[in-house]
Write an enzyme that holds these catalytic residues in place. Structure first.
Site, PDB file in Angstrom:
ATOM      1  CG  HIS A 136      -2.032  22.662   3.657  1.00 39.95           C
ATOM      2  ND1 HIS A 136      -2.969  21.792   3.160  1.00 39.95           N
ATOM      3  CD2 HIS A 136      -1.020  22.678   2.751  1.00 39.95           C
ATOM      4  CE1 HIS A 136      -2.547  21.295   2.006  1.00 39.95           C
ATOM      5  NE2 HIS A 136      -1.361  21.804   1.748  1.00 39.95           N
ATOM      6  N   PRO A 159     -11.868   9.396  10.760  1.00 31.17           N
ATOM      7  CG  PRO A 159     -11.633   8.564   8.592  1.00 31.17           C
ATOM      8  CD  PRO A 159     -12.296   8.290   9.891  1.00 31.17           C
ATOM      9  CE  LYS A 166      -7.596  17.268  15.988  1.00 32.53           C
ATOM     10  NZ  LYS A 166      -6.618  17.851  15.060  1.00 32.53           N
ATOM     11  CE1 TYR A 191     -10.494  18.970   6.327  1.00 36.00           C
ATOM     12  CE2 TYR A 191     -11.635  16.896   6.695  1.00 36.00           C
ATOM     13  CZ  TYR A 191     -10.511  17.685   6.830  1.00 36.00           C
ATOM     14  OH  TYR A 191      -9.404  17.189   7.456  1.00 36.00           O
ATOM     15  CE1 TYR A 202      -8.731  19.301   9.986  1.00 39.15           C
ATOM     16  CE2 TYR A 202      -6.783  20.649   9.580  1.00 39.15           C
ATOM     17  CZ  TYR A 202      -7.619  19.603   9.219  1.00 39.15           C
ATOM     18  OH  TYR A 202      -7.342  18.857   8.104  1.00 39.15           O
TER      19      TYR A 202
HETATM   20  P1  RFL Z   1      -1.202   1.381  13.721  1.00 38.70           P
HETATM   21  O1  RFL Z   1      -0.686   2.302  12.693  1.00 38.70           O
HETATM   22  O2  RFL Z   1      -2.388   0.582  13.424  1.00 38.70           O
HETATM   23  O3  RFL Z   1       0.008   0.433  14.090  1.00 38.70           O
HETATM   24  C1  RFL Z   1      -0.161  -0.737  14.871  1.00 38.70           C
HETATM   25  C2  RFL Z   1       0.922  -1.721  14.485  1.00 38.70           C
HETATM   26  O4  RFL Z   1       0.782  -2.898  15.275  1.00 38.70           O
HETATM   27  C3  RFL Z   1       0.893  -4.030  14.433  1.00 38.70           C
HETATM   28  N1  RFL Z   1       0.181  -5.151  15.074  1.00 38.70           N
HETATM   29  C4  RFL Z   1       0.801  -6.106  15.775  1.00 38.70           C
HETATM   30  N2  RFL Z   1       2.082  -6.326  16.051  1.00 38.70           N
HETATM   31  C5  RFL Z   1       2.389  -7.412  16.795  1.00 38.70           C
HETATM   32  N3  RFL Z   1       1.450  -8.282  17.248  1.00 38.70           N
HETATM   33  C6  RFL Z   1       0.152  -8.108  16.983  1.00 38.70           C
HETATM   34  N4  RFL Z   1      -0.758  -8.969  17.429  1.00 38.70           N
HETATM   35  C7  RFL Z   1      -0.225  -6.980  16.221  1.00 38.70           C
HETATM   36  N5  RFL Z   1      -1.409  -6.508  15.796  1.00 38.70           N
HETATM   37  C8  RFL Z   1      -1.136  -5.402  15.101  1.00 38.70           C
HETATM   38  C9  RFL Z   1       0.294  -3.596  13.115  1.00 38.70           C
HETATM   39  O5  RFL Z   1       0.769  -4.390  12.028  1.00 38.70           O
HETATM   40  C10 RFL Z   1       0.791  -2.157  13.033  1.00 38.70           C
HETATM   41  O6  RFL Z   1       2.053  -2.055  12.392  1.00 38.70           O
HETATM   42  O7  RFL Z   1      -1.490   2.150  15.095  1.00 38.70           O
HETATM   43  P2  RFL Z   1      -0.739   3.395  15.767  1.00 38.70           P
HETATM   44  O8  RFL Z   1       0.761   3.204  15.722  1.00 38.70           O
HETATM   45  O9  RFL Z   1      -1.410   3.634  17.050  1.00 38.70           O
HETATM   46  O10 RFL Z   1      -1.009   4.618  14.768  1.00 38.70           O
HETATM   47  C11 RFL Z   1      -2.316   5.108  14.612  1.00 38.70           C
HETATM   48  C12 RFL Z   1      -2.541   5.612  13.188  1.00 38.70           C
HETATM   49  O11 RFL Z   1      -2.110   4.636  12.274  1.00 38.70           O
HETATM   50  C13 RFL Z   1      -4.012   5.970  12.919  1.00 38.70           C
HETATM   51  O12 RFL Z   1      -4.575   6.589  14.045  1.00 38.70           O
HETATM   52  C14 RFL Z   1      -4.173   6.918  11.723  1.00 38.70           C
HETATM   53  O13 RFL Z   1      -3.803   6.279  10.529  1.00 38.70           O
HETATM   54  C15 RFL Z   1      -5.629   7.397  11.598  1.00 38.70           C
HETATM   55  N6  RFL Z   1      -5.858   8.253  10.418  1.00 38.70           N
HETATM   56  C16 RFL Z   1      -5.490   9.575  10.419  1.00 38.70           C
HETATM   57  N7  RFL Z   1      -4.850  10.110  11.493  1.00 38.70           N
HETATM   58  C17 RFL Z   1      -4.424  11.412  11.450  1.00 38.70           C
HETATM   59  O14 RFL Z   1      -3.860  11.869  12.450  1.00 38.70           O
HETATM   60  N8  RFL Z   1      -4.592  12.217  10.345  1.00 38.70           N
HETATM   61  C18 RFL Z   1      -5.211  11.761   9.240  1.00 38.70           C
HETATM   62  O15 RFL Z   1      -5.290  12.501   8.259  1.00 38.70           O
HETATM   63  C19 RFL Z   1      -5.713  10.411   9.255  1.00 38.70           C
HETATM   64  N9  RFL Z   1      -6.336   9.904   8.184  1.00 38.70           N
HETATM   65  C20 RFL Z   1      -6.473   7.729   9.287  1.00 38.70           C
HETATM   66  C21 RFL Z   1      -6.706   8.600   8.179  1.00 38.70           C
HETATM   67  C22 RFL Z   1      -6.869   6.397   9.223  1.00 38.70           C
HETATM   68  C23 RFL Z   1      -7.484   5.927   8.089  1.00 38.70           C
HETATM   69  N10 RFL Z   1      -7.831   4.563   8.071  1.00 38.70           N
HETATM   70  C24 RFL Z   1      -7.420   3.688   7.055  1.00 38.70           C
HETATM   71  C25 RFL Z   1      -8.391   3.963   9.250  1.00 38.70           C
HETATM   72  C26 RFL Z   1      -7.334   8.142   7.042  1.00 38.70           C
HETATM   73  C27 RFL Z   1      -7.750   6.815   7.005  1.00 38.70           C
HETATM   74  C28 RFL Z   1      -8.482   6.395   5.765  1.00 38.70           C
HETATM   75  C1  PHB Z   2      -5.739  12.217   4.164  1.00 40.44           C
HETATM   76  O1  PHB Z   2      -5.069  12.978   3.445  1.00 40.44           O
HETATM   77  O2  PHB Z   2      -5.624  10.982   4.099  1.00 40.44           O
HETATM   78  C2  PHB Z   2      -6.673  12.796   5.142  1.00 40.44           C
HETATM   79  C3  PHB Z   2      -6.690  14.165   5.356  1.00 40.44           C
HETATM   80  C4  PHB Z   2      -7.576  14.714   6.258  1.00 40.44           C
HETATM   81  C5  PHB Z   2      -8.454  13.891   6.941  1.00 40.44           C
HETATM   82  C6  PHB Z   2      -8.435  12.527   6.745  1.00 40.44           C
HETATM   83  C7  PHB Z   2      -7.545  11.969   5.831  1.00 40.44           C
HETATM   84  O3  PHB Z   2      -9.330  14.446   7.815  1.00 40.44           O
END
Ligand code: RFL
Ligand code: PHB
Length: 390
Positions: free
Chosen positions: A72, A292, A296, A200, A384
């Site tokens: 994009h 989110p 980032k 957005y 971004y």
């Molecule tokens: P994770 O993915 O949470 O992975 C951590 C892992 O550790 C495990 N764990 C354990 N393992 C052993 N012993 C324990 N006691 C443990 N406790 C936990 C868990 O099961 C898991 O497998 O962290 P990590 O690797 O640092 O990755 C971070 C990302 O997952 C997170 O920052 C993103 O998902 C945030 N996020 C977004 N980030 C972006 O860069 N772009 C996006 O568009 C974006 N959209 C989002 C998001 C997060 C969202 N939610 C649900 C919070 C959209 C949403 C809705």
């Molecule tokens: C997503 O596609 O899940 C998404 C995209 C952009 C954001 C957050 C989540 O800022």
């Protein structure tokens, strides 16, 4: 069991760290609480910064992303229904790629297993020990009984609800936090995305986001109350709200359909400092959470482990502790800039119940300035698409 780097958590941070270390000839073992299927199925991030894409491609993980990822060159901002485009590519020469966290995770797991890497799944009662000594270890339990992994270093990649951060004595860690008075309600639907790019939306009724996973799979979010109940939000009500908040142009063309996933996510800004405690290092969500809105979180996790993998390589290859000693400071510099951006973007787009009308007028002025000024658009765009790795 013994390894050089014991990694707690097999999400994107832990998996990528293990992959990068392997490429430097450094041995690691990942200990993950959940099952492989659970980790692969967790729907979260969708947007990868250019630097994240480049790093994955440079380290052999780019093939499927190049085929299936959607590049994009811009995003749209809808202000009370009126849409404005920010041309990321023209402003920065860079773009972002829509490629789901589920897919990044699957590619990483496949690469680790193909290279003979060890990932322990379904580890119960994981705990970390001796990170202030020269003999740290990770312990857990499986159906076969208690297990222990001895290692030179522990990488705490276990997300926000993990065990590593809470294992640090209270006096040695400081947590900075901001909570937001709303949640996001997200749905996934097998429908054509309403636009080629993300939208957005800032609307009097609240924030909305139109995103996607592919040309046939849409991801939508709407701002909702903290005490939201999914039962109160049948699909029909969500589509109606999206139509209102995204504006008349989107309302006229949006393809609706049954949701195939529906979930609520809280918004938080958290930073724990420092990110190193003796021989234990925190990375990704284990150390910090961003709302989110700025997309980032995953990208910050990637940036952390890139710096951390280099630091470990300097230690094992050159016998130098310089990288390890500067890890926390280097990572935090970038973390705080992403916090600033994520907080700022969240603050402009969401509805704050009870706020004085003055505050909404300020938001509208901010958004008008953002979309109308090249300088402001440029500052937004460089954040971004991702600031340089520190
Ligand atoms: P994770 O993915 O949470 O992975 C951590 C892992 O550790 C495990 N764990 C354990 N393992 C052993 N012993 C324990 N006691 C443990 N406790 C936990 C868990 O099961 C898991 O497998 O962290 P990590 O690797 O640092 O990755 C971070 C990302 O997952 C997170 O920052 C993103 O998902 C945030 N996020 C977004 N980030 C972006 O860069 N772009 C996006 O568009 C974006 N959209 C989002 C998001 C997060 C969202 N939610 C649900 C919070 C959209 C949403 C809705
Ligand atoms: C997503 O596609 O899940 C998404 C995209 C952009 C954001 C957050 C989540 O800022």
């Amino acid at each position: 069991m013994r390894t050089q780097v014991g990694i707690v958590g097999g999400g994107p941070a832990g998996l990528l760290l293990s992959h990068l270390l392997h490429r430097q000839g450094i041995d690691s073992v990942i200990v993950e609480r959940r099952s492989r299927a659970y980790v692969e199925g967790r729907i979260r991030a969708g947007v990868l910064e250019q630097g994240t894409v480049d790093l994955l491609a440079e380290t052999g993980l780019g093939a499927r992303m190049a085929r299936e990822g959607l590049v994009h060159g811009g995003i749209e901002i809808a202000i009370d229904g009126a849409r404005h485009r920010i041309d990321l590519a023209a402003l920065t020469g860079k773009s972002v790629t829509v490629y789901g966290q589920t897919e990044v995770t699957k590619d990483l797991i496949e690469a680790r297993l193909a290279a003979g890497g060890t990932i322990v799944y379904e580890a119960d009662e994981v705990s970390v020990h001796g990170f202030d000594s020269d003999t740290p270890s990770i312990r857990w339990r499986t159906a076969d009984g208690p297990q222990e992994l001895h290692c030179d270093f522990i990488a705490g990649c276990d997300g926000f609800h993990g065990v590593c951060r809470p294992s640090v004595p209270a006096g040695r860690i400081r947590t900075y936090e901001r909570v937001y008075p709303f949640n996001w309600l997200g749905i996934l639907s097998q429908t054509e995305p309403v636009s080629d790019e993300l939208i957005y939306a800032s609307h009097d009724r609240g924030f909305a986001l139109a995103s996607m996973r592919s040309h046939a799979l849409s991801r939508y979010y709407i701002q909702c109350d903290l005490d939201v109940k999914l039962d109160d939000w049948p699909d029909e009500r969500i589509w109606d709200e999206l139509k209102t908040r995204l504006g008349p142009e989107a309302a006229a063309t949006i393809e609706t359909g049954p949701s195939i996933e529906k979930s609520v996510a809280p918004l938080r800004s958290v930073v724990a400092e420092p990110m190193r405690f003796g021989r234990m290092f925190l990375a990704g969500d284990a150390a910090h959470i961003v709302p989110p809105t700025g997309a980032k979180g995953l990208n910050l996790a990637v940036a952390d482990v890139r710096v951390l993998a280099e630091a470990f390589a300097e230690h094992f290859r050159d016998g130098s502790s310089a990288g390890i000693d500067s890890y926390s400071e280097r990572a935090l510099k970038r973390v705080w800039k992403a916090q600033r951006f994520s907080w700022w973007f969240s603050a402009q787009l969401h509805r704050y119940d009870g706020a004085e009308p003055f505050a909404r007028r300020l938001q509208l002025a901010e958004l008008d300035y953002l979309t109308g000024s090249e300088a402001a658009s440029h500052a937004f765009a460089e954040n971004y698409v991702g600031l340089p790795f520190g």
